[in-house]
Motif scaffolding. Structure first.
Motif, PDB file in Angstrom:
ATOM      1  N   ARG A 753     -52.490   0.826 -25.757  1.00 27.89           N
ATOM      2  CA  ARG A 753     -51.187   0.544 -25.169  1.00 27.89           C
ATOM      3  C   ARG A 753     -51.136   0.846 -23.680  1.00 27.89           C
ATOM      4  O   ARG A 753     -50.345   0.225 -22.938  1.00 27.89           O
ATOM      5  CB  ARG A 753     -50.099   1.313 -25.930  1.00 27.89           C
ATOM      6  CG  ARG A 753     -49.996   0.851 -27.387  1.00 27.89           C
ATOM      7  CD  ARG A 753     -48.775   1.390 -28.099  1.00 27.89           C
ATOM      8  NE  ARG A 753     -48.714   0.857 -29.461  1.00 27.89           N
ATOM      9  CZ  ARG A 753     -48.156  -0.297 -29.803  1.00 27.89           C
ATOM     10  NH1 ARG A 753     -47.578  -1.037 -28.871  1.00 27.89           N
ATOM     11  NH2 ARG A 753     -48.162  -0.707 -31.057  1.00 27.89           N
ATOM     12  N   HIS A 754     -51.956   1.771 -23.198  1.00 25.24           N
ATOM     13  CA  HIS A 754     -51.944   2.065 -21.774  1.00 25.24           C
ATOM     14  C   HIS A 754     -52.454   0.887 -20.943  1.00 25.24           C
ATOM     15  O   HIS A 754     -52.238   0.840 -19.736  1.00 25.24           O
ATOM     16  CB  HIS A 754     -52.784   3.307 -21.485  1.00 25.24           C
ATOM     17  CG  HIS A 754     -54.243   3.140 -21.811  1.00 25.24           C
ATOM     18  ND1 HIS A 754     -54.725   3.173 -23.105  1.00 25.24           N
ATOM     19  CD2 HIS A 754     -55.322   2.904 -21.004  1.00 25.24           C
ATOM     20  CE1 HIS A 754     -56.033   2.979 -23.091  1.00 25.24           C
ATOM     21  NE2 HIS A 754     -56.418   2.812 -21.833  1.00 25.24           N
ATOM     22  N   ALA A 758     -46.885  -5.026 -17.767  1.00 20.94           N
ATOM     23  CA  ALA A 758     -45.433  -5.181 -17.774  1.00 20.94           C
ATOM     24  C   ALA A 758     -45.089  -6.567 -18.328  1.00 20.94           C
ATOM     25  O   ALA A 758     -45.828  -7.527 -18.134  1.00 20.94           O
ATOM     26  CB  ALA A 758     -44.884  -5.017 -16.360  1.00 20.94           C
ATOM     27  N   GLY A 759     -43.980  -6.666 -18.972  1.00 17.49           N
ATOM     28  CA  GLY A 759     -43.565  -7.942 -19.539  1.00 17.49           C
ATOM     29  C   GLY A 759     -43.888  -8.089 -21.007  1.00 17.49           C
ATOM     30  O   GLY A 759     -43.387  -9.010 -21.665  1.00 17.49           O
ATOM     31  N   ILE A 760     -44.737  -7.212 -21.563  1.00 16.22           N
ATOM     32  CA  ILE A 760     -45.032  -7.280 -23.003  1.00 16.22           C
ATOM     33  C   ILE A 760     -43.870  -6.637 -23.762  1.00 16.22           C
ATOM     34  O   ILE A 760     -43.562  -5.458 -23.566  1.00 16.22           O
ATOM     35  CB  ILE A 760     -46.362  -6.591 -23.327  1.00 16.22           C
ATOM     36  CG1 ILE A 760     -47.518  -7.357 -22.696  1.00 16.22           C
ATOM     37  CG2 ILE A 760     -46.547  -6.498 -24.843  1.00 16.22           C
ATOM     38  CD1 ILE A 760     -47.666  -8.788 -23.165  1.00 16.22           C
ATOM     39  N   ARG A 761     -43.241  -7.419 -24.617  1.00 25.00           N
ATOM     40  CA  ARG A 761     -42.094  -6.934 -25.373  1.00 25.00           C
ATOM     41  C   ARG A 761     -42.465  -6.383 -26.732  1.00 25.00           C
ATOM     42  O   ARG A 761     -41.752  -5.557 -27.298  1.00 25.00           O
ATOM     43  CB  ARG A 761     -41.088  -8.094 -25.578  1.00 25.00           C
ATOM     44  CG  ARG A 761     -40.432  -8.582 -24.311  1.00 25.00           C
ATOM     45  CD  ARG A 761     -39.524  -7.517 -23.735  1.00 25.00           C
ATOM     46  NE  ARG A 761     -38.507  -7.105 -24.667  1.00 25.00           N
ATOM     47  CZ  ARG A 761     -37.247  -7.568 -24.662  1.00 25.00           C
ATOM     48  NH1 ARG A 761     -36.890  -8.438 -23.741  1.00 25.00           N
ATOM     49  NH2 ARG A 761     -36.365  -7.144 -25.527  1.00 25.00           N
ATOM     50  N   ASP A 799     -48.096 -16.194 -19.394  1.00 24.29           N
ATOM     51  CA  ASP A 799     -49.486 -16.447 -19.776  1.00 24.29           C
ATOM     52  C   ASP A 799     -50.400 -15.331 -19.281  1.00 24.29           C
ATOM     53  O   ASP A 799     -51.299 -14.869 -20.005  1.00 24.29           O
ATOM     54  CB  ASP A 799     -49.942 -17.791 -19.217  1.00 24.29           C
ATOM     55  CG  ASP A 799     -49.312 -18.967 -19.938  1.00 24.29           C
ATOM     56  OD1 ASP A 799     -48.776 -18.753 -21.042  1.00 24.29           O
ATOM     57  OD2 ASP A 799     -49.348 -20.084 -19.393  1.00 24.29           O
ATOM     58  N   ALA A 800     -50.158 -14.880 -18.061  1.00 29.48           N
ATOM     59  CA  ALA A 800     -50.999 -13.813 -17.505  1.00 29.48           C
ATOM     60  C   ALA A 800     -50.822 -12.518 -18.291  1.00 29.48           C
ATOM     61  O   ALA A 800     -51.800 -11.808 -18.589  1.00 29.48           O
ATOM     62  CB  ALA A 800     -50.657 -13.603 -16.027  1.00 29.48           C
ATOM     63  N   ALA A 801     -49.586 -12.190 -18.637  1.00 30.15           N
ATOM     64  CA  ALA A 801     -49.340 -10.958 -19.395  1.00 30.15           C
ATOM     65  C   ALA A 801     -49.971 -11.036 -20.778  1.00 30.15           C
ATOM     66  O   ALA A 801     -50.562 -10.049 -21.266  1.00 30.15           O
ATOM     67  CB  ALA A 801     -47.838 -10.713 -19.501  1.00 30.15           C
ATOM     68  N   LEU A 802     -49.888 -12.200 -21.430  1.00 32.66           N
ATOM     69  CA  LEU A 802     -50.470 -12.342 -22.774  1.00 32.66           C
ATOM     70  C   LEU A 802     -51.985 -12.233 -22.720  1.00 32.66           C
ATOM     71  O   LEU A 802     -52.611 -11.642 -23.621  1.00 32.66           O
ATOM     72  CB  LEU A 802     -50.044 -13.682 -23.376  1.00 32.66           C
ATOM     73  CG  LEU A 802     -48.568 -13.814 -23.751  1.00 32.66           C
ATOM     74  CD1 LEU A 802     -48.259 -15.240 -24.191  1.00 32.66           C
ATOM     75  CD2 LEU A 802     -48.180 -12.830 -24.847  1.00 32.66           C
TER      76      LEU A 802
END
Length: 817
Positions: A753-754, A758-761, A799-802
């Motif tokens: 998780r670390h 940002a942006g992952i819900r 897309d970048a966050a995923l």
């Protein structure tokens, strides 16, 4: 032809139905009117030859005034079309020695206790019943009548004060007087609760011969308020004959000889059973439905008979079917009401009346007085007429300011029955949203577990058994406002339960057509909706022939599965056998089987999207669009979805037209739907239409992107109130499903998780140690090991966050051989 000795004048007693006055004038009768000064209208004055008005209207005063009028201006018969004046009218005829139905017949029909006793004595279908005069009488009812049972006033009308009582404890709490006396009036009539379809029978009697003009199918709320009717009622020839015989026996037993009657019937598993009868024309514009769909003008026939003219019972229908649907509203006050012209312009609409006015108080229906307009529509068949009427009602735009809650707390939320809950990962958000606005009673084949925090009750029941679920609902001690299901295998059952209860739902046949992909293909083809060419086949030789006709590449898919299971792209004939085997190999419990279980379909080029919509009263509102990511060719595995709250396709008129046409073609009227399409070089073409909330977390993404709560909207739709679809955001949300690198037995799934950006819900692990995962096409959605959800301002950011989140989720295991 039927003829009787003529009369020259008729006295109408009370009532607002001036169409009967007009028919009497057309028959050549002199028309007299006796009624209340406060109720008479200009239309009454236009239709009558003489009028006697009273400031105070009682039965005694009406009889006295009629006798005095008869001395100076003789009339051949007193008549009425109003329940309120039936007894006074019969007393006038008896006092003056005029023809018509005997007073005893009218009393027997008006007093439900006498009607039930007469029916039993006359040989009509048995219905357990008893009179309730005091509290002491209640103690014997469970043994004599059974539970659950109906309690109703012996002379009530308009569905007022009818109670479905489930226990002896409820009886003991009823405010009935004590002590009892043998001659005390009947305060309540107790009857066994009859499960079945509710109908009414419209008859016209001449000299004791009863003629069935129409059987009306009724739609009622759980508290028995009628919200719609359609003629002809959808009954078989055998059922029609049995219903006609039952009603004729009752009318004969009561002594009914002349005029119209309206008899309410339940079609039970034991055959038809009479609920009650009335020696008057039906209300709710059913007389107009009889004229349009059965071809009989009841008023014209009635007064032609009285005038001694030949009565021709040859039907002359205007259309194959006619329906009326009423406007119902939540509690509150009308702030604006419009749309009559739009409703009247809808296909097949004959009348559109909106009675709600700004400032009017409203409430959910407790009697027929709690209805705020209606639409009458015609079509070739009953289902089409109902769909048109309900769709046109949806064109009314009525804004209601909610009434403040009477008390704080969850008790103020209306009660919904939820059929099946789905898996926690995939559906908990829906249940959470629904429970925020409704109390939820879950019907499930297994005991509730994770669902419990969101429920007020749960019942273990076979959720594919409609009758079993209806028994559970009937046992509810309070009014149920709606029935909901979002599982693919439960939507048809939910539609059947809702329809049986008279609650909002798309027709069962329409929901079934969505589940059967070939049935929906046929409906879409008949309506000219752009879609893939498709054939259903039973075996490989038939599949080969169909593929040759359609032309390679083709798509091979199971007829009744979802989530792209067993769907394969076949570029050439030599690969068809393997794809056909794959489509027939995959099967799940509770999925229907067909003699032609595989579809061979045209391959559509272009990107794939899905459109989630709310269809209410036939009006379709697109909520959001998901852009699909597909993987593992030649399978069509859905590996991700992305929803943009500002997607320009939401405003594309061509796409909207295809979506609306598809819903109408299949016959959906009140459903949240999930539709898959391809954006081909020739425009949008339908892949499939589902009568359920979308899966794959698409509605969850839609909520993140737009602010629309699909769970709440599902409850609103089931309740029949305007679905809450307010957009409060315009973001982008996406999900990516994660798969193992190869076939393996899971040892662990580690989420670092670390390393999540940002942006992952949300991040969810979908498997446990020991699970055996095989990649598509061997397995499909069940081989996903995790999912990640992102929300951002743009698709690129999502897309970048995923991509970064996928690197933070690692699956460990041993290879499968």
């Amino acid at each position: 032809m039927i003829r009787k000795p003529a009369i020259t004048a008729v006295l109408f007693v009370g009532g607002q139905r001036t169409e009967a006055l007009t028919a009497a004038r057309r028959a050549g009768l002199r028309v007299l009117y006796l009624g209340a000064t406060a109720k008479v209208t200009d239309r009454h004055r236009e239709c009558v030859d003489r009028m006697v008005l009273l400031d105070d209207v009682t039965d005694e005063l009406l009889v006295e005034a009629a006798v005095a009028l008869h001395a100076s201006e003789r009339f051949g018969l007193a008549v009425t079309a109003s329940e309120r004046f039936l007894l006074a009218t019969a007393r006038i005829n008896e006092e003056l020695g005029l023809a018509g139905n005997p007073l005893s017949a009218v009393v027997g029909a008006t007093d439900k206790w006498l009607m039930r006793s007469t029916a039993a004595a006359g040989g009509a279908g048995a219905v357990a019943h008893a009179a309730v005069r005091t509290t002491a009488d209640l103690h014997d009812l469970p043994a004599t009548v059974g539970l659950p049972m109906i309690l109703k006033p012996p002379a009530g009308t308009g569905s007022r004060d009818i109670r479905l009582v489930h226990s002896a404890e409820e009886f003991r709490q009823l405010p009935l007087p004590e002590p009892s006396t043998a001659d005390q009036p009947v305060l309540w009539l107790a009857e066994e609760y009859l499960a079945g379809r509710e109908l009414s029978v419209e008859t016209l009697s001449f000299a004791g011969q009863h003629h069935v003009l129409a059987v009306t199918e009724k739609f009622v709320t759980p508290n028995f308020v009628e919200v719609g009717h359609v003629i002809p009622g959808r009954v078989s020839a055998e059922e029609h004959a049995a219903i006609s015989a039952e009603v004729s026996e009752l009318l004969t037993a009561l002594g009914v000889r002349e005029g119209p009657a309206h008899t309410e019937v339940k079609l039970t598993g034991r055959g038809p059973r009479v609920i009650e009868t009335h020696t008057r024309p039906a209300g709710d514009a059913i007389v107009e439905l009889v004229r349009l769909a059965a071809g009989y003008d009841l008023h014209e026939l009635t007064y032609a008979w009285l005038a001694g003219k030949p009565v021709d019972l040859t039907p002359h229908p205007v259309a194959g079917a006619a329906a009326i649907w009423f406007v119902t509203l939540p509690e509150g006050r009308v702030s604006s009401a419009r749309g009559s012209e739009q409703a009247l312009a809808a296909p097949g609409v004959q009348a559109a009346v909106l009675t709600a006015r700004p400032g009017d108080p409203t409430r959910p229906p407790t009697s027929s007085a709690d209805r705020y307009g209606h639409v009458i529509a015609v079509a070739d068949d009953a289902g089409g007429a109902v769909r048109r009427a309900r769709a046109a009602v949806g064109r009314f735009v009525i804004d209601v300011t909610p009434a403040p809650a009477g008390r704080a707390g969850d008790d103020d939320r209306p009660l919904l029955f939820l059929i099946g809950s789905g898996g926690q990962v995939w559906r908990e958000y829906l249940l959470r949203e629904m429970a925020g606005h409704y109390r939820v009673h879950l019907l499930s084949p297994t005991e509730a577990s994770w669902q419990r925090p969101y429920l007020v009750a749960s019942t273990v029941v076979d959720t594919l058994d409609t009758e079993a679920m209806l028994r559970v609902v009937a046992a509810s001690p309070e009014t149920v406002v709606g029935v909901v299901a979002y599982e693919e295998t439960r939507v048809e059952s939910a539609a059947a339960v809702a329809t049986a209860l008279g609650l909002p739902s798309s027709p069962v046949a329409a929901v079934h057509a969505c589940r059967d992909k070939f049935a929906s293909r046929r409906a879409l083809r008949a309506a000219g909706v752009p879609q893939a060419e498709s054939e259903a086949v039973a075996d490989l030789p038939a599949a080969m022939e169909a593929a040759e006709r359609i032309g390679y590449p083709v798509v091979v898919k199971p007829r009744a599965l979802a989530a792209s299971c067993g769907v394969t792209l076949v570029p050439a004939a030599d690969q068809l056998p393997e794809a056909f085997d794959e489509a027939t190999r995959i099967w799940f419990d509770e999925v229907p089987t067909y003699d032609r279980p595989v579809l061979i379909e045209e391959y559509l080029d272009g990107p794939e999207i899905s459109v989630d919509s709310v269809c209410q009263h036939g009006k379709v509102t697109m909520l959001f669009i998901a852009r699909k990511q597909l993987g593992y060719p030649p399978s069509f595995e859905e590996v991700g979805h992305c929803v943009d709250g500002g997607d320009p396709l939401l405003d594309d008129p061509h796409l909207r037209g295809v979506v609306e046409e598809a819903h109408e073609a299949v016959g959906l009227t009140d459903s949240i739907t999930h539709m898959e399409l391809r954006l081909t070089s020739a425009g949008p073409r339908v892949v499939e239409l589902n009568a359920r909330i979308g899966g794959g977390l698409i509605p969850y993404l839609g909520g993140l992107a737009t602010g629309i709560s699909v769970g709440r909207a599902a409850g609103d739709l089931a309740m029949g109130t305007t679905a809450s679809l307010m957009r409060t955001r315009s973001r982008v949300a996406a999900v990516r499903f994660l798969y193992p690198p190869a076939d393996l037995t899971v040892e662990s799934v580690d989420v670092h998780r670390h390393r999540l950006p940002a942006g992952i819900r949300d991040v969810r692990v979908l498997v446990k140690p020991g699970d055996r995962l095989r990649l598509p096409p061997t397995d499909h959605v069940r081989c996903r090991c995790a999912l990640v959800v992102a929300e951002a301002a743009t698709r690129r950011e999502c897309d970048a966050a995923l991509a970064r989140a996928a690197e933070a989720v690692l699956v460990n295991g041993s290879a499968l051989t």
